[in-house]
Design an enzyme around this catalytic site. Structure first.
Site, mmCIF file in Angstrom:
data_model
loop_
_atom_site.group_PDB
_atom_site.id
_atom_site.type_symbol
_atom_site.label_atom_id
_atom_site.label_comp_id
_atom_site.label_asym_id
_atom_site.label_seq_id
_atom_site.Cartn_x
_atom_site.Cartn_y
_atom_site.Cartn_z
ATOM 1 N N LEU A 61 42.980 34.232 42.596
ATOM 2 C CA LEU A 61 42.910 35.404 43.488
ATOM 3 C C LEU A 61 41.656 35.373 44.337
ATOM 4 C CD1 LEU A 61 43.983 38.169 40.944
ATOM 5 C CD2 LEU A 61 45.303 37.377 42.910
ATOM 6 N N GLY A 62 40.587 34.833 43.776
ATOM 7 C CA GLY A 62 39.344 34.781 44.519
ATOM 8 C C GLY A 62 38.250 34.204 43.652
ATOM 9 N N ARG A 63 37.130 33.953 44.259
ATOM 10 C CA ARG A 63 35.991 33.478 43.475
ATOM 11 C C ARG A 63 34.700 34.011 44.051
ATOM 12 N NH1 ARG A 63 35.374 27.206 43.618
ATOM 13 N NH2 ARG A 63 37.595 27.036 43.895
ATOM 14 N N GLY A 64 33.731 34.191 43.166
ATOM 15 C CA GLY A 64 32.420 34.661 43.600
ATOM 16 C C GLY A 64 31.369 33.709 43.106
ATOM 17 N N LYS A 72 35.561 32.777 38.627
ATOM 18 C CA LYS A 72 36.814 32.646 39.371
ATOM 19 C C LYS A 72 37.762 33.701 38.816
ATOM 20 C CE LYS A 72 36.683 27.655 39.990
ATOM 21 N NZ LYS A 72 37.256 26.389 39.506
ATOM 22 N N LYS A 116 39.131 37.179 34.863
ATOM 23 C CA LYS A 116 37.903 36.680 35.486
ATOM 24 C C LYS A 116 37.298 35.653 34.542
ATOM 25 C CE LYS A 116 33.887 38.564 37.872
ATOM 26 N NZ LYS A 116 33.279 39.747 38.446
ATOM 27 N N ASP A 123 25.702 46.748 43.707
ATOM 28 C CA ASP A 123 26.209 45.748 44.667
ATOM 29 C C ASP A 123 27.464 46.291 45.342
ATOM 30 O OD1 ASP A 123 26.240 43.374 46.072
ATOM 31 O OD2 ASP A 123 27.285 42.244 44.527
ATOM 32 N N LYS A 173 29.800 47.059 48.168
ATOM 33 C CA LYS A 173 30.093 46.519 49.501
ATOM 34 C C LYS A 173 31.608 46.355 49.576
ATOM 35 C CE LYS A 173 29.277 41.951 47.640
ATOM 36 N NZ LYS A 173 28.576 40.701 47.647
ATOM 37 N N ASN A 181 33.641 44.190 47.216
ATOM 38 C CA ASN A 181 33.803 44.601 45.822
ATOM 39 C C ASN A 181 34.659 45.852 45.694
ATOM 40 O OD1 ASN A 181 32.349 42.495 44.837
ATOM 41 N ND2 ASN A 181 30.397 43.560 44.904
ATOM 42 N N ASP A 197 33.596 44.423 40.187
ATOM 43 C CA ASP A 197 32.411 43.567 40.142
ATOM 44 C C ASP A 197 31.140 44.325 39.759
ATOM 45 O OD1 ASP A 197 30.753 41.446 40.232
ATOM 46 O OD2 ASP A 197 30.949 41.045 42.375
ATOM 47 N N THR A 217 23.437 42.839 48.182
ATOM 48 C CA THR A 217 23.665 42.002 49.354
ATOM 49 C C THR A 217 22.848 42.596 50.491
ATOM 50 O OG1 THR A 217 25.851 41.601 48.472
ATOM 51 C CG2 THR A 217 25.537 41.095 50.802
HETATM 52 P P1 ATP Z 1 29.863 37.927 43.202
HETATM 53 O O1 ATP Z 1 29.686 36.701 44.028
HETATM 54 O O2 ATP Z 1 29.859 39.196 44.028
HETATM 55 O O3 ATP Z 1 28.976 37.987 41.995
HETATM 56 P P2 ATP Z 1 31.881 37.526 41.201
HETATM 57 O O4 ATP Z 1 31.663 36.080 40.834
HETATM 58 O O5 ATP Z 1 31.375 38.533 40.239
HETATM 59 O O6 ATP Z 1 31.356 37.836 42.653
HETATM 60 P P3 ATP Z 1 34.189 39.045 41.900
HETATM 61 O O7 ATP Z 1 33.579 39.537 43.179
HETATM 62 O O8 ATP Z 1 34.345 40.044 40.813
HETATM 63 O O9 ATP Z 1 33.436 37.735 41.393
HETATM 64 O O10 ATP Z 1 35.622 38.431 42.174
HETATM 65 C C1 ATP Z 1 35.832 37.451 43.174
HETATM 66 C C2 ATP Z 1 37.064 37.797 43.969
HETATM 67 O O11 ATP Z 1 38.225 37.808 43.120
HETATM 68 C C3 ATP Z 1 37.040 39.201 44.578
HETATM 69 O O12 ATP Z 1 36.340 39.232 45.802
HETATM 70 C C4 ATP Z 1 38.534 39.509 44.735
HETATM 71 O O13 ATP Z 1 39.053 38.899 45.896
HETATM 72 C C5 ATP Z 1 39.128 38.825 43.503
HETATM 73 N N1 ATP Z 1 39.254 39.799 42.406
HETATM 74 C C6 ATP Z 1 38.288 40.187 41.545
HETATM 75 N N2 ATP Z 1 38.734 41.101 40.672
HETATM 76 C C7 ATP Z 1 40.030 41.314 40.972
HETATM 77 C C8 ATP Z 1 41.067 42.162 40.438
HETATM 78 N N3 ATP Z 1 40.812 42.974 39.410
HETATM 79 N N4 ATP Z 1 42.275 42.138 41.017
HETATM 80 C C9 ATP Z 1 42.516 41.327 42.080
HETATM 81 N N5 ATP Z 1 41.593 40.493 42.631
HETATM 82 C C10 ATP Z 1 40.367 40.485 42.096
#
Ligand code: ATP
Length: 445
Positions: A34-37, A41, A57, A156, A158, A161, A174, A195
């Site tokens: 779905l995404g990564r930060g 992931k 996550k 954080d 924004k 999130n 997040d 940020t």
């Molecule tokens: P950061 O770089 O801000 O520390 P992170 O590693 O903690 O980020 P998240 O921001 O929590 O990761 O998640 C990364 C991406 O995954 C989000 O931007 C979103 O697109 C997707 N995502 C996170 N949680 C969910 C969820 N509960 N449902 C759907 N998509 C999600």
């Protein structure tokens, strides 16, 4: 953050971890990314028993990557996130269902936000119409004020999130940068995080040895930036050069676009007040004409104290120690995380919880909670449809104690109490509530 992104310059140890197995612990079938930060992931997954969709996550396990470049960031971010989310149950905050761990990774099973990021919505539309902007912003304020009342500052906030459910309602996510307040005297934070474009001036100025900042007031600043972005479609403070950006933030000078209505301009300027002591408060926001438009007092009260459904997976969540099968839960992980000082993060959460068994029926226990709360001039609010959980709040909505009752085999009830960090809250629990719920107390195993 970047959906379906294939490169990540900040991933560090994350990049070294192998892709997770398709079926996790025989319970979840893992789907698409779905995404990564920076630290994790996030995958779509299906709970095999119920067929419900969740988000998982995945963080690298710090035991496996003790010297990884992102070790301390990811370690602390998942522990912070667990600590914060365990305290929070709100319709506009993603729910933590359970925590699992293998040798290589830690998995947070969280509520799926089916509507994706608010950020993508803004990118598509540019900006939101006034009514939609107000609706989303009200939900944000409700979630943020609730977190603060539970001693959690997000730090954080924004649009990236802020996720959306399938109805387009907000889900704040997040909490990896969040800070927990263990007592009302423990208000001032020093860590610089967040940020840059969304960060309050007092955070930028904060250094060790200085007075520190109030995380709740800093969150209110970030809410102001988000409000501006929702209405304008761009940031109030922006500059390629970081020092120039900081200068703009310190001054708080911003210019609203021509379409911003005058009452919203006034409200935004009260959020973007560089002085945290004169910045707008939650009470002031609730009285603001733009914010309150079309809402009477009752609707505002419901917004700030919404009903909370079960929101679970339809199965018992993992609590306490997991058994066999090579599975670890968060508590095992912490217990075995030798060489990493995790104490500051978890001790407090473990210390303010208590469990004991009783044979009394749920309704009787909940009735007692309500009675005692009333006698002490507090409010007890039931949180689950079946009434197996109640939160006691002080007159001003401060969190005092949450009592949750689990039915076990043989008619035994396990009462879990989560107690607020202050002396008054602890006294209320120890001297008033625990005696009437009876049973000797057992600290967590
Ligand atoms: P950061 O770089 O801000 O520390 P992170 O590693 O903690 O980020 P998240 O921001 O929590 O990761 O998640 C990364 C991406 O995954 C989000 O931007 C979103 O697109 C997707 N995502 C996170 N949680 C969910 C969820 N509960 N449902 C759907 N998509 C999600």
């Amino acid at each position: 953050m970047n959906q379906q992104s294939t490169t990540d310059s900040r991933g560090g140890a994350l990049l070294d971890s192998r892709p997770p197995a398709r079926v996790l612990f025989g319970k979840y079938e893992l789907g698409r990314l779905l995404g990564r930060g920076a630290s994790a992931k996030v995958y779509h997954a299906r709970h095999l028993d119920t067929g419900n969709s969740v988000a998982i996550k995945v963080f690298p396990n710090p035991r496996r990557h003790p010297a990884g470049p992102s070790c301390s960031t990811s370690t602390y971010s998942f522990l912070r996130e667990i600590s914060a989310l365990r305290r929070l149950r709100h319709p506009h905050i993603v729910r933590l269902h359970e925590v699992l761990a293998s040798r290589s990774s830690v998995y947070l099973v969280i509520e799926l936000a089916k509507g994706g990021e608010l950020f993508s919505r803004l990118k598509d539309r540019g900006r939101l119409p006034d009514d939609l902007c107000r609706r989303i912003f009200r939900q944000l304020l409700s979630a943020v004020a609730y977190s603060h009342s539970r001693g959690v500052c997000h730090r954080d906030l924004k649009p990236e999130n802020l996720l959306l459910d399938d109805a387009g309602d907000l889900m704040v996510s997040d909490f990896g940068f969040s800070a927990l307040r263990s007592s009302p005297d423990d208000n001032l934070l020093h860590t610089q995080c967040g940020t840059p474009a969304y960060v309050a001036p007092e955070i930028l100025q904060s250094r060790k040895g200085t007075e520190g900042y109030d995380g709740a007031k800093a969150d209110i600043w970030s809410c102001g930036i988000i409000l501006f972005v929702l209405n304008a479609g761009y940031l109030p403070f922006n500059d390629q050069n970081l020092m120039s950006l900081y200068r703009k933030i310190y001054r708080g000078h911003h210019r609203c676009p021509r379409w911003t209505p005058p009452d919203l301009r006034r409200l935004i300027s009260r959020f973007l007040d560089p002085n945290p002591n004169t910045r707008i408060t939650v009470d002031d926001i609730l009285r603001d004409p733009w914010f309150a438009r079309g809402f009477d007092a009752e609707q505002l009260a419901t917004l700030m104290r919404p009903q909370i459904g079960d929101g679970g997976l339809g199965t018992k969540q993992h609590r306490g120690r997991s058994s066999g099968g090579g599975e670890l839960n968060a508590f095992d992980l912490i217990a075995s995380a030798s060489g990493l000082d995790l104490s500051g993060l978890f001790v407090e959460v473990a210390m303010d919880r208590e469990w004991f068994a009783t044979a009394e029926p749920v309704d009787q226990l909940m009735g007692r909670v309500e009675e005692v709360a009333k006698e002490e001039g507090m409010v007890a609010r039931r949180e689950r449809e079946k009434g197996s959980s109640a939160v006691v709040e002080g007159e001003n909505g401060d969190f005092v104690v949450r009592v949750e009752v689990y039915r076990m085999a043989g008619g035994v009830m396990v009462v879990e109490a989560e107690v607020g960090g202050g002396a008054a809250e602890k006294g209320f629990w120890r001297d008033r509530l625990r005696p009437v719920l009876s049973g000797p107390s057992h600290p967590p195993a």
